[in-house]
Design a protein around this motif. Structure first.
Motif, PDB file in Angstrom:
ATOM      1  N   SER A 154      35.575  21.933  25.271  1.00 44.00           N
ATOM      2  CA  SER A 154      35.649  23.289  25.050  1.00 44.00           C
ATOM      3  C   SER A 154      36.545  24.157  26.341  1.00 44.00           C
ATOM      4  N   GLN A 155      36.945  24.912  26.660  1.00 44.96           N
ATOM      5  CA  GLN A 155      37.666  26.039  27.625  1.00 44.96           C
ATOM      6  C   GLN A 155      36.632  26.607  27.894  1.00 44.96           C
ATOM      7  N   ASP A 156      37.240  27.147  30.203  1.00 40.64           N
ATOM      8  CA  ASP A 156      36.712  27.845  30.109  1.00 40.64           C
ATOM      9  C   ASP A 156      38.472  29.125  30.825  1.00 40.64           C
ATOM     10  N   ASN A 157      38.629  29.146  30.137  1.00 40.66           N
ATOM     11  CA  ASN A 157      39.970  30.566  30.311  1.00 40.66           C
ATOM     12  C   ASN A 157      39.967  31.791  31.450  1.00 40.66           C
ATOM     13  N   ALA A 158      38.583  31.996  31.969  1.00 37.05           N
ATOM     14  CA  ALA A 158      39.135  32.414  32.867  1.00 37.05           C
ATOM     15  C   ALA A 158      39.381  31.206  34.353  1.00 37.05           C
ATOM     16  N   LYS A 159      39.227  30.131  34.411  1.00 35.51           N
ATOM     17  CA  LYS A 159      38.962  28.999  35.527  1.00 35.51           C
ATOM     18  C   LYS A 159      40.615  28.187  34.809  1.00 35.51           C
ATOM     19  N   ASN A 160      41.096  28.603  33.655  1.00 41.70           N
ATOM     20  CA  ASN A 160      42.404  27.478  33.338  1.00 41.70           C
ATOM     21  C   ASN A 160      41.864  26.734  32.866  1.00 41.70           C
ATOM     22  N   THR A 161      40.813  25.705  32.875  1.00 43.28           N
ATOM     23  CA  THR A 161      40.332  24.930  32.388  1.00 43.28           C
ATOM     24  C   THR A 161      39.976  24.212  31.445  1.00 43.28           C
ATOM     25  N   VAL A 162      39.979  23.660  30.497  1.00 42.99           N
ATOM     26  CA  VAL A 162      39.358  22.651  29.403  1.00 42.99           C
ATOM     27  C   VAL A 162      38.406  21.456  30.348  1.00 42.99           C
TER      28      VAL A 162
END
Length: 123
Positions: free
Chosen positions: A71-79
């Motif tokens: 999954s991705q957390d776009n706000a945190k630039n993290t997958v």
């Protein structure tokens, strides 16, 4: 240039869970694919999962389907790679990678790599 930093590896017993994180130094809006791979000593690096950043589609290798999610957390630039029901055969060094073009099963086609994080599952 995209710099990737993995975290979240460790040692767990079989049946346990871990969540790996892949944080990008800059917004990874350019890469179309973020992948997780794993590699054992003397063996070829293998695909674990892909996240298609534009469509949010995902791919999971058959060996981890039903146990792992990406999954991705776009706000945190993290997958994230959420790993449940871990098995001893999941023990490996895990790497995240970014690819500007679409995802590929060929690890050498990826443009940027993290340093890797070790996952050890004991029986």
């Amino acid at each position: 240039q995209v710099q990737l930093v993995e975290s979240g590896g460790g040692s767990v017993q079989a049946g346990g869970s871990l969540r790996l994180s892949c944080a990008a130094s800059d917004h990874y809006g350019s890469p179309n694919c973020i992948g997780w791979f794993r590699q054992d000593p003397g063996k070829e690096r293998e695909v674990v999962a892909f996240f298609y950043t534009k469509s949010s589609n995902t791919y999971l290798a058959d060996s981890v389907k039903g146990r792992f999610t990406i999954s991705q957390d776009n706000a945190k630039n993290t997958v994230y790679l959420e790993m449940n029901s871990l098995k001893p055969e999941d023990t490996s060094m895990y790497y995240c990678a970014a690819k500007i073009a679409t995802c590929s099963m060929k690890w050498r086609a990826f443009d940027y790599w993290g340093q890797g994080t070790q996952v050890t599952v004991s029986s």
